[in-house]
Write a protein that holds these residues in place. Structure first.
Motif, short mmCIF file in Angstrom:
data_model
loop_
_atom_site.label_atom_id
_atom_site.label_comp_id
_atom_site.label_asym_id
_atom_site.label_seq_id
_atom_site.Cartn_x
_atom_site.Cartn_y
_atom_site.Cartn_z
N HIS A 104 -0.61 5.06 -78.67
CA HIS A 104 -1.79 5.29 -79.50
C HIS A 104 -1.97 4.14 -80.50
N SER A 105 -3.16 4.02 -81.02
CA SER A 105 -3.49 2.86 -81.86
C SER A 105 -2.63 2.73 -83.11
N GLU A 106 -2.10 3.84 -83.61
CA GLU A 106 -1.29 3.80 -84.83
C GLU A 106 0.22 3.78 -84.54
N ALA A 107 0.60 3.63 -83.27
CA ALA A 107 2.03 3.57 -82.93
C ALA A 107 2.66 2.34 -83.59
N GLN A 108 3.77 2.57 -84.26
CA GLN A 108 4.47 1.49 -84.93
C GLN A 108 5.51 0.86 -84.01
N LEU A 109 6.01 -0.27 -84.45
CA LEU A 109 7.12 -0.88 -83.73
C LEU A 109 8.38 -0.04 -83.92
N THR A 140 -8.14 -4.77 -77.99
CA THR A 140 -7.45 -3.49 -77.86
C THR A 140 -7.05 -3.24 -76.41
N GLU A 141 -6.07 -2.38 -76.24
CA GLU A 141 -5.60 -2.08 -74.88
C GLU A 141 -6.68 -1.38 -74.09
N ARG A 142 -6.65 -1.61 -72.82
CA ARG A 142 -7.58 -0.98 -71.90
C ARG A 142 -7.25 0.50 -71.75
N VAL A 143 -8.26 1.32 -71.73
CA VAL A 143 -8.09 2.74 -71.46
C VAL A 143 -8.33 2.94 -69.96
#
Length: 180
Positions: A16-21, A74-77
């Protein structure tokens, strides 16, 4: 000769877009910073996803460069549905670039997004640029410049990964730089 360094983000906790390292991912971001320590960099452009930003923050701080964010990175959905056979479906999208699943984006559409960014950068005033993005869209960019780059090459990408794109007389070539 203009150089564009395409970086796939470091190891992250999720998609998800808010996933951290992860802890390992933060260590990798320091390795990335060290990797570029003697490379002149004029601009850093990143996906607005947290994992991409965190991957390049140590380098940006070291170089005193502001990170420019671009939503086209952004990553492809693949689909908004939970696909149990998503890997098979993803593989099929490398063979049929127009193939599209519900709520998702075709390979062709995603490819056009990132190619737009890269072409703008090739036409910019900067000579050495870093673009931080995600694995699937990165692989589609590389496929655009070399049709032999496909699903198997995507599977072999690492987190992080770095490819150098160079444009000489409108002939774009690339090579992998990250071998860790």
């Amino acid at each position: 000769m203009k150089k564009i360094y395409i970086i796939r983000h470091c190891e992250a906790e999720g998609q998800h877009s808010e996933a951290q390292l992860t802890e390992k991912g933060f260590a990798q971001s320091l390795q990335l910073s060290d990797f570029f320590s003697s490379t002149p960099i004029d601009q850093i452009i990143s996906s607005p996803y947290k994992r991409a930003i965190q991957s390049v923050q140590p380098l940006a701080k070291r170089l005193h460069i502001e990170i420019d964010f671009n939503n086209l990175l952004t990553e492809r959905v693949l689909s908004t549905n939970n696909l149990t056979d998503w890997l098979e479906k993803l593989k099929a999208t490398y063979d049929d670039l127009e193939l599209k699943f519900e709520g998702g984006e075709s390979s062709q559409e995603a490819m056009e997004r990132i190619v737009t960014v890269v072409e703008e950068v090739f036409n910019s005033e900067y000579e050495n640029i870093i673009i931080v993005t995600h694995g699937n869209i990165m692989s589609l960019l590389l496929k655009y410049y070399n049709d032999n780059f496909g699903f198997d090459e995507w599977k072999n990408l690492s987190n992080p990964d770095i490819y150098l794109l160079q444009n000489q007389d409108n002939n774009v070539s690339f090579e992998r730089l990250w071998n860790q």
